[in-house]
Write a protein that holds these residues in place. Structure first.
Motif, PDB file in Angstrom:
ATOM      1  N   SER A 205      -9.702  -8.081  10.250  1.00 53.00           N
ATOM      2  CA  SER A 205      -9.689  -9.223   9.330  1.00 53.00           C
ATOM      3  C   SER A 205      -9.831  -8.671   7.921  1.00 53.00           C
ATOM      4  N   LEU A 206      -8.945  -9.095   7.022  1.00 50.83           N
ATOM      5  CA  LEU A 206      -8.855  -8.444   5.716  1.00 50.83           C
ATOM      6  C   LEU A 206      -9.070  -9.422   4.565  1.00 50.83           C
ATOM      7  N   THR A 207      -9.881  -9.017   3.610  1.00 50.95           N
ATOM      8  CA  THR A 207      -9.961  -9.722   2.330  1.00 50.95           C
ATOM      9  C   THR A 207      -8.771  -9.282   1.483  1.00 50.95           C
ATOM     10  N   SER A 208      -8.677  -9.817   0.270  1.00 54.02           N
ATOM     11  CA  SER A 208      -7.568  -9.381  -0.583  1.00 54.02           C
ATOM     12  C   SER A 208      -7.685  -7.891  -0.899  1.00 54.02           C
ATOM     13  N   TYR A 209      -8.900  -7.410  -1.164  1.00 56.53           N
ATOM     14  CA  TYR A 209      -9.089  -5.966  -1.351  1.00 56.53           C
ATOM     15  C   TYR A 209      -8.898  -5.220  -0.027  1.00 56.53           C
ATOM     16  N   GLY A 210      -9.329  -5.824   1.052  1.00 58.34           N
ATOM     17  CA  GLY A 210      -9.172  -5.192   2.359  1.00 58.34           C
ATOM     18  C   GLY A 210      -7.723  -4.966   2.709  1.00 58.34           C
ATOM     19  N   ARG A 211      -6.896  -5.932   2.342  1.00 58.73           N
ATOM     20  CA  ARG A 211      -5.457  -5.808   2.605  1.00 58.73           C
ATOM     21  C   ARG A 211      -4.880  -4.581   1.876  1.00 58.73           C
ATOM     22  N   LEU A 212      -5.317  -4.394   0.636  1.00 57.07           N
ATOM     23  CA  LEU A 212      -4.845  -3.241  -0.138  1.00 57.07           C
ATOM     24  C   LEU A 212      -5.371  -1.929   0.443  1.00 57.07           C
ATOM     25  N   LYS A 213      -6.655  -1.924   0.800  1.00 55.01           N
ATOM     26  CA  LYS A 213      -7.251  -0.686   1.328  1.00 55.01           C
ATOM     27  C   LYS A 213      -6.647  -0.320   2.681  1.00 55.01           C
ATOM     28  N   GLN A 214      -6.395  -1.341   3.491  1.00 50.93           N
ATOM     29  CA  GLN A 214      -5.784  -1.085   4.791  1.00 50.93           C
ATOM     30  C   GLN A 214      -4.435  -0.402   4.604  1.00 50.93           C
ATOM     31  N   ALA A 215      -3.672  -0.882   3.614  1.00 52.33           N
ATOM     32  CA  ALA A 215      -2.354  -0.286   3.338  1.00 52.33           C
ATOM     33  C   ALA A 215      -2.520   1.144   2.816  1.00 52.33           C
ATOM     34  N   GLN A 216      -3.470   1.341   1.911  1.00 52.48           N
ATOM     35  CA  GLN A 216      -3.677   2.693   1.375  1.00 52.48           C
ATOM     36  C   GLN A 216      -4.157   3.653   2.462  1.00 52.48           C
ATOM     37  N   CYS A 217      -5.057   3.170   3.312  1.00 55.52           N
ATOM     38  CA  CYS A 217      -5.570   4.046   4.369  1.00 55.52           C
ATOM     39  C   CYS A 217      -4.464   4.444   5.348  1.00 55.52           C
ATOM     40  N   LEU A 218      -3.520   3.541   5.574  1.00 55.32           N
ATOM     41  CA  LEU A 218      -2.367   3.891   6.415  1.00 55.32           C
ATOM     42  C   LEU A 218      -1.525   4.966   5.737  1.00 55.32           C
ATOM     43  N   GLU A 219      -1.295   4.785   4.429  1.00 48.79           N
ATOM     44  CA  GLU A 219      -0.497   5.766   3.683  1.00 48.79           C
ATOM     45  C   GLU A 219      -1.190   7.127   3.699  1.00 48.79           C
ATOM     46  N   TRP A 220      -2.499   7.146   3.451  1.00 52.87           N
ATOM     47  CA  TRP A 220      -3.229   8.411   3.401  1.00 52.87           C
ATOM     48  C   TRP A 220      -3.320   9.053   4.795  1.00 52.87           C
ATOM     49  N   GLY A 221      -3.410   8.220   5.842  1.00 52.19           N
ATOM     50  CA  GLY A 221      -3.396   8.765   7.194  1.00 52.19           C
ATOM     51  C   GLY A 221      -2.073   9.456   7.477  1.00 52.19           C
ATOM     52  N   ASP A 222      -1.004   8.840   6.988  1.00 51.31           N
ATOM     53  CA  ASP A 222       0.311   9.428   7.174  1.00 51.31           C
ATOM     54  C   ASP A 222       0.446  10.718   6.365  1.00 51.31           C
ATOM     55  N   MET A 223      -0.053  10.711   5.130  1.00 49.79           N
ATOM     56  CA  MET A 223      -0.011  11.932   4.300  1.00 49.79           C
ATOM     57  C   MET A 223      -0.838  13.036   4.950  1.00 49.79           C
ATOM     58  N   ASN A 224      -1.910  12.636   5.636  1.00 44.97           N
ATOM     59  CA  ASN A 224      -2.796  13.601   6.283  1.00 44.97           C
ATOM     60  C   ASN A 224      -2.223  14.124   7.589  1.00 44.97           C
ATOM     61  N   GLY A 225      -1.158  13.486   8.053  1.00 42.21           N
ATOM     62  CA  GLY A 225      -0.535  13.925   9.296  1.00 42.21           C
ATOM     63  C   GLY A 225      -1.221  13.427  10.549  1.00 42.21           C
ATOM     64  N   THR A 226      -2.248  12.570  10.368  1.00 53.00           N
ATOM     65  CA  THR A 226      -2.966  12.076  11.542  1.00 53.00           C
ATOM     66  C   THR A 226      -2.426  10.731  12.006  1.00 53.00           C
ATOM     67  N   ARG A 227      -1.597  10.112  11.176  1.00 49.05           N
ATOM     68  CA  ARG A 227      -0.887   8.879  11.521  1.00 49.05           C
ATOM     69  C   ARG A 227      -1.784   7.661  11.678  1.00 49.05           C
ATOM     70  N   GLY A 228      -3.088   7.828  11.606  1.00 52.38           N
ATOM     71  CA  GLY A 228      -3.986   6.678  11.686  1.00 52.38           C
ATOM     72  C   GLY A 228      -4.426   6.282  10.300  1.00 52.38           C
ATOM     73  N   TYR A 229      -5.681   5.857  10.192  1.00 53.35           N
ATOM     74  CA  TYR A 229      -6.238   5.478   8.892  1.00 53.35           C
ATOM     75  C   TYR A 229      -7.035   6.639   8.302  1.00 53.35           C
ATOM     76  N   ALA A 230      -6.933   6.829   6.997  1.00 57.09           N
ATOM     77  CA  ALA A 230      -7.728   7.855   6.315  1.00 57.09           C
ATOM     78  C   ALA A 230      -8.046   7.375   4.903  1.00 57.09           C
ATOM     79  N   ILE A 231      -9.128   7.905   4.353  1.00 51.59           N
ATOM     80  CA  ILE A 231      -9.458   7.656   2.937  1.00 51.59           C
ATOM     81  C   ILE A 231      -9.091   8.912   2.153  1.00 51.59           C
TER      82      ILE A 231
END
Ligand SMILES: [Zn+2]
Length: 246
Positions: A205-231
């Motif tokens: 369940s996402l707040t407006s900031y949560g929606r943004l962070k969820q998207a960023q964490c997906l992007e960073w997970g992908d950049m990290n090569g782990t394909r999940g969520y990352a900060i």
């Protein structure tokens, strides 16, 4: 080994938004997590004016529920300066808690309190001997910058990624609950999106900031090569060899 982690945010929700997933993971693994809010004079912000006591007590209750510590420096909103007074206050906290890791705001940000808090906190944990009477204390071994939202922080180029898959639900819940510390709000008003991963079954369940962070964490997970969520974090001080936080 149990570590001590310090995170400095300008406002009541910055640490929870920026590094909340690391906070949840750290607490779960038995590390001490100390959060400092620099601009916490809630009479100076239109969202909280007149509700100072309840906003403060709600934040402390939330921190206790999640197992972290929260401190307040009580500067007024949008007036924080990276001056020696603020550096001294943060350095005194640094000398007291002796963190192994510190998280500070990235210093390119449209919110002046974010920039000032980021500069002051970085200086305080690297040069605390200059701002306190303790002349023997060392620099914080590892210092990282975090971002808030994409519309606020700019030129943020993370070089270190912390997977947060195991705590993503708690992280997103923490972001709902920190906003629930504001007056006149409800979970129904705050949650703007639900997402479900059809592979893992994870529902968020996402707040407006949560929606943004969820998207960023997906992007960073992908950049990290782990394909999940990352900060994603930017290393300001300490080794850049990719060694884990703990
Ligand atoms: Zn903020």
């Amino acid at each position: 080994m149990s570590l001590t982690i310090l995170a400095v945010g300008a406002h009541m929700d910055d640490v929870e938004i920026g590094v909340g997933g690391i906070l949840c993971q750290a607490v779960k693994e038995g590390h001490r997590f100390v959060s400092v809010v620099v601009a916490s004079d809630h009479s100076s912000w239109k969202m909280t004016a007149g509700h100072e006591a309840s906003v403060r007590s709600s934040q402390l209750e939330l921190a206790e529920k999640y197992g972290y510590e929260k401190r307040f420096l009580d500067y007024a909103y949008h007036t924080v300066q990276p001056d020696n007074e603020l550096k001294r206050k943060l350095a005194e906290i640094y000398v007291e808690v002796e963190p192994d890791i510190t998280f500070v705001h990235h210093d390119h940000d449209h919110w002046p309190d974010h920039v000032s808090s980021g500069i002051a906190a970085k200086d305080a944990v690297l040069f605390s001997h200059g701002y306190t009477t303790n002349k023997t204390i060392h620099r914080c071994p590892r210092v990282f910058a975090y971002n808030t939202s994409p519309a606020q922080t700019f030129n943020f180029d993370p070089d270190f990624f912390i997977p947060v898959d195991k705590v993503m639900k708690e992280y997103m819940e923490l972001m709902i609950e920190i906003d629930l510390c504001l007056p006149h709000t409800t979970r129904e008003k705050l949650v703007v999106q639900e997402v479900k991963n059809l592979d893992t079954g994870l529902e968020l369940s996402l707040t407006s900031y949560g929606r943004l962070k969820q998207a960023q964490c997906l992007e960073w997970g992908d950049m990290n090569g782990t394909r999940g969520y990352a900060i994603g974090l930017k290393t300001l001080w300490g080794p850049k060899d990719g060694r884990p936080l703990w």
